[in-house]
Design an enzyme around this catalytic site. Structure first.
Site, PDB file in Angstrom:
ATOM      1  CG  ASP A   1      43.370  32.248  48.085  1.00  0.00           C
ATOM      2  OD1 ASP A   1      42.685  32.111  47.057  1.00  0.00           O
ATOM      3  OD2 ASP A   1      44.259  33.112  48.205  1.00  0.00           O
TER       4      ASP A   1
ATOM      5  NE  ARG B   1      33.243  54.415  53.377  1.00  0.00           N
ATOM      6  CZ  ARG B   1      33.133  53.877  54.599  1.00  0.00           C
ATOM      7  NH1 ARG B   1      33.665  52.695  54.870  1.00  0.00           N
ATOM      8  NH2 ARG B   1      32.487  54.518  55.545  1.00  0.00           N
TER       9      ARG B   1
ATOM     10  CE1 TYR C   1      50.596  36.843  45.390  1.00  0.00           C
ATOM     11  CE2 TYR C   1      49.154  37.800  47.057  1.00  0.00           C
ATOM     12  CZ  TYR C   1      49.997  37.953  45.969  1.00  0.00           C
ATOM     13  OH  TYR C   1      50.239  39.196  45.470  1.00  0.00           O
TER      14      TYR C   1
ATOM     15  CE  LYS D   1      46.110  36.714  40.719  1.00  0.00           C
ATOM     16  NZ  LYS D   1      45.743  37.621  41.803  1.00  0.00           N
TER      17      LYS D   1
END
Length: 401
Positions: free
Chosen positions: A186, A63, A116, A211
């Site tokens: 971004d 983790r 976005y 993406k």
């Protein structure tokens, strides 16, 4: 990260292939192994205490860190020219980690819209509940008017999603730094192959790695690159305490995808440019958005800060009826959200990815009912152009009025 700094002198394609890993030290495996384990034995109690205290580097729980994931992080850091990077289970996991790490009650965040839809929803709907004030700016000049000494983060996308507006990253970073704010960019649409925001003044650069970094539509992931100090904060607060963890299988697919990133981006850009040029002046279009066109408002800025103009083209057909008719007649452009795959995709942002923002915000930001976003893949240019022109011919006369 010493090996990473040495690789920085190598070319982008070389680092896309080699950065972050070498032969496996145990087996000599050429590909990075998938370390499918939740935990790691640390030998003795004293070493375990040192690992948990951060006094010794090593792996003890996936983790927090995993060798396959770490190879992906180091490759991204090299490609972005960053001191380090930290991976997350999704792009929104990365965005949420940035917000929760660097913002607190009473802080302000400013952004140049549109963003976005998920990111804007995070800023407006979630952070507002915790006493963070959000300001929207239309452009860099407007940004000067909304930032203050209370502004902690300035959030940018370029090109913007889905209108493909180009933001001058150097100018925006100067505005933010003048009031002591951090700049997060971004870089999902441009990728580090086309734009390196850290070189232009940004402090943090994030991706929905789902993406272009993946490129094959088979991974959900996010990543943030920055200085080693900022990444250490993100890893502690945004990853360790929040837990949007990237798994080793996904990291393996991302490592494979990144090796061909520069090759894919060249093909995406060439196809998008050809498609945009074929659509110029088409009578069915109310507007055409692509930074590679000389009449695009951000073309000059894009020339300065981008190696190429990206693989996204947005069209405005004037109405939702016309947009839906166009989308329903496409053959090669699959109707689906997401972008950046080798396969071409199409979507109607106002009714999908940006739907929750409301009509007033959508209208203000130019996300009109007639807007269609095309993620141009790597298929043959002639086939893609034929597909789009053929679909436009099927739009009923007057539907866009």
């Amino acid at each position: 990260m010493e090996a990473m700094s040495k690789q920085e002198v190598q070319g982008f394609r070389t680092r896309a292939v080699h950065a972050g890993h070498g032969l496996d030290p145990v087996t000599g495996a050429h590909a990075v192994p998938i370390y499918a384990t939740s935990t790691f034995g640390y030998g003795n109690a004293e070493r375990g205490a040192r690992l948990f205290a951060g006094e010794e580097s090593g792996y003890f729980y996936s983790r927090l860190s995993n060798p396959t994931v770490r190879a992906f992080e180091e490759k991204v850091a090299s490609l972005e020219g960053a001191g380090d990077a930290v991976a997350f289970g999704s792009g929104m996991g990365a965005a949420s980690a940035v917000a929760l790490t660097f913002l607190k009650t009473g802080d302000e965040v400013a952004f140049v819209g549109p963003l976005y839809g998920g990111t804007e929803g995070l800023l407006r709907d979630i952070l507002g509940r915790f006493g963070v004030t959000v300001h929207e700016a239309r452009d860099v000049e407007d940004l000067r008017a909304v930032v203050s000494e209370r502004t902690r983060l300035v959030w940018l996308e370029t090109p913007t999603n889905p209108t493909l507006k180009v933001v001058d990253l150097q100018a925006a970073s100067e505005v933010a730094h003048a009031v002591g704010a951090l700049v997060v960019v971004d870089n999902t649409f441009a990728t580090p192959y086309l734009t390196r925001p850290l070189d232009l003044g940004a402090d943090l650069v994030m991706h929905s790695a789902t993406k272009y970094l993946s490129g094959h539509g088979d991974v959900i992931a996010g990543v943030v690159a920055a200085s080693a100090e900022l990444v250490a904060e993100l890893r502690l607060h945004g990853l360790r305490h929040v837990g949007s963890v990237l798994g080793p299988f996904e990291a393996y697919l991302l490592l494979r995808g990144l090796k061909t990133l520069p090759l894919r981006m060249e093909a995406h850009c060439a196809n998008a440019q050809a498609l945009a040029e074929a659509l110029r002046g088409h009578p069915a279009l109310k507007a055409l958005h692509y930074p590679g066109l000389p009449d695009h408002p951000g073309h000059e800025v894009a020339q300065r800060q981008m190696r190429g103009y990206g693989g996204l083209v947005s069209l405005d057909l004037g109405s939702q009826e016309a947009a839906f008719a166009f989308l329903d007649h496409l053959q090669l452009f699959t109707q689906a959200v997401s972008l950046g795959d080798v396969e071409s995709l199409s979507s109607h942002p106002a009714s999908t990815t940006h739907q929750l923002l409301g009509e007033e915000t959508l209208e203000r930001q130019g996300v009109t009912p007639g807007l269609v976003r095309l993620s141009v893949g790597v298929e043959d240019q002639e086939d893609l152009i034929r597909d789009v022109l053929g679909a436009l011919e099927k739009v009923p006369v007057g539907a866009g009025r």
